[in-house]
Motif scaffolding. Structure first.
Motif, PDB file in Angstrom:
ATOM      1  N   THR A  14      38.930  29.997 -23.892  1.00 14.33           N
ATOM      2  CA  THR A  14      39.205  29.527 -25.244  1.00 14.33           C
ATOM      3  C   THR A  14      39.780  28.122 -25.191  1.00 14.33           C
ATOM      4  O   THR A  14      39.895  27.522 -24.118  1.00 14.33           O
ATOM      5  N   CYS A  15      40.141  27.596 -26.356  1.00 14.41           N
ATOM      6  CA  CYS A  15      40.744  26.275 -26.474  1.00 14.41           C
ATOM      7  C   CYS A  15      39.852  25.243 -25.765  1.00 14.41           C
ATOM      8  O   CYS A  15      38.629  25.334 -25.801  1.00 14.41           O
ATOM      9  N   SER A  17      39.149  24.799 -22.706  1.00  6.85           N
ATOM     10  CA  SER A  17      38.325  25.323 -21.615  1.00  6.85           C
ATOM     11  C   SER A  17      36.977  25.820 -22.117  1.00  6.85           C
ATOM     12  O   SER A  17      36.006  25.886 -21.356  1.00  6.85           O
ATOM     13  N   ASP A  21      41.345  19.100 -18.833  1.00  2.80           N
ATOM     14  CA  ASP A  21      42.563  19.877 -18.595  1.00  2.80           C
ATOM     15  C   ASP A  21      42.302  20.798 -17.418  1.00  2.80           C
ATOM     16  O   ASP A  21      41.379  21.613 -17.452  1.00  2.80           O
ATOM     17  N   HIS A  70      42.404  27.929 -19.967  1.00  2.50           N
ATOM     18  CA  HIS A  70      42.862  28.463 -21.252  1.00  2.50           C
ATOM     19  C   HIS A  70      42.067  29.730 -21.554  1.00  2.50           C
ATOM     20  O   HIS A  70      40.835  29.679 -21.696  1.00  2.50           O
ATOM     21  N   CYS A  97      42.155  33.883 -23.551  1.00  4.81           N
ATOM     22  CA  CYS A  97      42.815  34.847 -24.427  1.00  4.81           C
ATOM     23  C   CYS A  97      42.398  36.236 -23.963  1.00  4.81           C
ATOM     24  O   CYS A  97      41.257  36.453 -23.560  1.00  4.81           O
ATOM     25  N   VAL A 126      46.795  29.156 -19.198  1.00  6.21           N
ATOM     26  CA  VAL A 126      47.444  29.075 -20.506  1.00  6.21           C
ATOM     27  C   VAL A 126      46.936  30.240 -21.345  1.00  6.21           C
ATOM     28  O   VAL A 126      45.741  30.362 -21.596  1.00  6.21           O
ATOM     29  N   GLU A 127      47.845  31.111 -21.736  1.00  2.57           N
ATOM     30  CA  GLU A 127      47.492  32.300 -22.508  1.00  2.57           C
ATOM     31  C   GLU A 127      47.519  32.003 -24.010  1.00  2.57           C
ATOM     32  O   GLU A 127      48.419  31.329 -24.503  1.00  2.57           O
ATOM     33  N   HIS A 128      46.533  32.553 -24.711  1.00  2.00           N
ATOM     34  CA  HIS A 128      46.460  32.347 -26.157  1.00  2.00           C
ATOM     35  C   HIS A 128      46.477  33.649 -26.949  1.00  2.00           C
ATOM     36  O   HIS A 128      46.091  33.671 -28.112  1.00  2.00           O
ATOM     37  N   HIS A 178      43.007  28.137 -31.726  1.00  2.00           N
ATOM     38  CA  HIS A 178      43.885  28.061 -30.556  1.00  2.00           C
ATOM     39  C   HIS A 178      44.189  26.606 -30.201  1.00  2.00           C
ATOM     40  O   HIS A 178      45.314  26.264 -29.840  1.00  2.00           O
ATOM     41  N   SER A 179      43.176  25.750 -30.299  1.00  2.00           N
ATOM     42  CA  SER A 179      43.387  24.342 -29.958  1.00  2.00           C
ATOM     43  C   SER A 179      44.391  23.693 -30.898  1.00  2.00           C
ATOM     44  O   SER A 179      45.182  22.838 -30.489  1.00  2.00           O
ATOM     45  N   CYS A 235      47.803  24.456 -29.678  1.00  2.00           N
ATOM     46  CA  CYS A 235      48.053  24.221 -28.253  1.00  2.00           C
ATOM     47  C   CYS A 235      47.964  22.752 -27.864  1.00  2.00           C
ATOM     48  O   CYS A 235      48.846  22.233 -27.184  1.00  2.00           O
TER      49      CYS A 235
END
Length: 287
Positions: free
Chosen positions: A65-66, A68, A81, A85, A87, A98-100, A122-123, A126
């Protein structure tokens, strides 16, 4: 179809159940692993030898997600990054991840990737503001998701910052540089029009205060033919009574303050009469 070809079409990774549904039995999977064509990435997960974020997400029982997930959806990004990222239903603190939280919208059709709605939301919570704006602008600009839907998903007092971010999205943007430059000019209080058609010149990126043409040039503008074309456009703009400034990636991304300061300086010089006014602005045509 070869099993490695099948994995390639699925982003390089798949679960055993998906392989079986595609007609690859256990014997075929074991043979492919023994030959080195694929690897057993984790329990019940097989992948092509080159590791990928998709594989890492599936190994961890999550969805990309985000930022990634941006490459999967073909979204613009500003900076890479190195963190992963993801979830998932049961977040676990993991270095480099990075957990979402849990996904709230339908996931990608066949890849271990969150749905576009979750990726963008999510972005917003974050990433730095402008980095998230780039993702959202590219998705909404293509019509992949509606701005109204994102606004509706950001209700309540806690999402005021997210709604302000959505306010920065513009109807049309042809590049990352255009999105960023527009934001910086607007925040400087400048009167800006985008994609203005000037007779004899063509469409320009920005027309600021009705007198200053600003163009934001990406890498394609460095090709010899493009350089000549741009210089001739500059000449025609000046002959039409406009001032012209051009900015490049490093200017817009890394030195936006200096870019805006130059624009303000040119406008101030024009106000003081250093540059003659255009006839359309009420200036003396013979000036």
């Amino acid at each position: 179809m070869d099993i490695s070809d099948y994995l390639q079409r699925r982003g390089g990774v798949a679960r055993t159940s998906h392989l079986e549904k595609a007609g690859f039995g256990r014997a075929a999977v074991r043979s492919a692993v023994a030959s080195g064509r694929i690897v057993k990435s984790s329990r019940g997960v097989y992948a092509i030898p080159a590791a990928s974020p998709l594989q890492q997400a599936m190994d961890r029982g999550g969805l990309l997600t985000c930022v990634s997930a941006a490459p999967v959806y073909g979204l613009w990004t500003l900076k890479s990054d190195s963190a992963l990222h993801i979830c998932r239903s049961h977040p676990v603190r993991t270095p480099g991840v990075v957990e979402h939280g849990r996904p709230k919208h339908p996931r990608h059709g066949w890849l271990p990737v969150a749905g576009l709605a979750d990726v963008l939301l999510h972005s917003m919570r974050c990433l730095p503001e402008l980095e998230s704006l780039i993702l959202i602008q590219s998705a909404t600009g293509r019509g992949d998701i509606s701005l109204d839907f994102l606004y509706a998903s950001c209700g309540g007092k806690r999402n005021g910052k997210a709604r302000k971010l959505l306010d920065l999205v513009i109807p049309r943007a042809d590049s990352v540089l255009e999105v960023l430059a527009n934001t910086h000019f607007a925040r400087a209080g400048l009167r800006v029009r985008r994609h203005v058609l000037i007779p004899g010149v063509g469409e320009v990126d920005f027309l600021i205060e009705e007198c200053l043409v600003v163009e934001t040039d990406g890498s394609t503008h460095f090709e010899p033919r493009s350089v000549k074309k741009d210089q001739r456009r500059n000449n025609r703009s000046i002959l039409g009574g406009y001032l012209v400034l051009r900015y490049y990636y490093e200017d817009v991304v890394y030195s936006p303050g200096a870019m805006v300061a130059e624009v303000l300086s040119v406008l101030e010089l024009r106000r003081r009469g250093v540059f003659p006014s255009r006839p359309a602005d009420g200036g003396d045509e013979s000036a």
